[in-house]
Design an enzyme around this catalytic site. Sequence first.
Site, PDB file in Angstrom:
ATOM      1  N   ARG A 132       0.826  -1.222   0.000  1.00 44.22           N
ATOM      2  CA  ARG A 132       0.000   0.000   0.000  1.00 44.22           C
ATOM      3  C   ARG A 132       0.851   1.260   0.000  1.00 44.22           C
ATOM      4  O   ARG A 132       0.617   2.175  -0.797  1.00 44.22           O
ATOM      5  CB  ARG A 132      -0.937   0.036   1.206  1.00 44.22           C
ATOM      6  CG  ARG A 132      -2.071  -0.942   1.143  1.00 44.22           C
ATOM      7  CD  ARG A 132      -2.928  -0.858   2.380  1.00 44.22           C
ATOM      8  NE  ARG A 132      -2.091  -1.082   3.560  1.00 44.22           N
ATOM      9  CZ  ARG A 132      -2.426  -0.724   4.791  1.00 44.22           C
ATOM     10  NH1 ARG A 132      -3.567  -0.108   5.018  1.00 44.22           N
ATOM     11  NH2 ARG A 132      -1.632  -0.978   5.806  1.00 44.22           N
ATOM     12  N   ASN A 170      -6.107  -2.399   2.193  1.00 46.45           N
ATOM     13  CA  ASN A 170      -6.106  -3.851   2.328  1.00 46.45           C
ATOM     14  C   ASN A 170      -7.537  -4.356   2.431  1.00 46.45           C
ATOM     15  O   ASN A 170      -8.390  -3.703   3.034  1.00 46.45           O
ATOM     16  CB  ASN A 170      -5.357  -4.286   3.592  1.00 46.45           C
ATOM     17  CG  ASN A 170      -3.861  -4.186   3.457  1.00 46.45           C
ATOM     18  OD1 ASN A 170      -3.313  -4.185   2.362  1.00 46.45           O
ATOM     19  ND2 ASN A 170      -3.179  -4.111   4.583  1.00 46.45           N
TER      20      ASN A 170
END
Length: 92
Positions: A18, A36
Amino acid sequence: MKRVHVLVAGRVQGVWYRASAARKASELGLTGWVRNLPDGRVELVAEGDAESVDALLAWCRRGPPLARVTGLDVREMAVTGEFTEFAVLRDV
């Protein structure tokens, strides 16, 4: 302009995917978000000029060094211009 919704499968959580995706998207001048998912995938929405979005998609197929991407589901969406930056969102 181009907007995509992407689901990234593989070993993509706990490997800085990320943060790395957000950094790459920002470098490319894109806006949107990444987060996520509970099933182990990473989800992102990116918007900007088509060439930059395509460059981010190429990066997403590789990911950061510790990631092992096994699949990428990409869907183009209508451009909305709703974002002002590229953000890392809390997990779902």
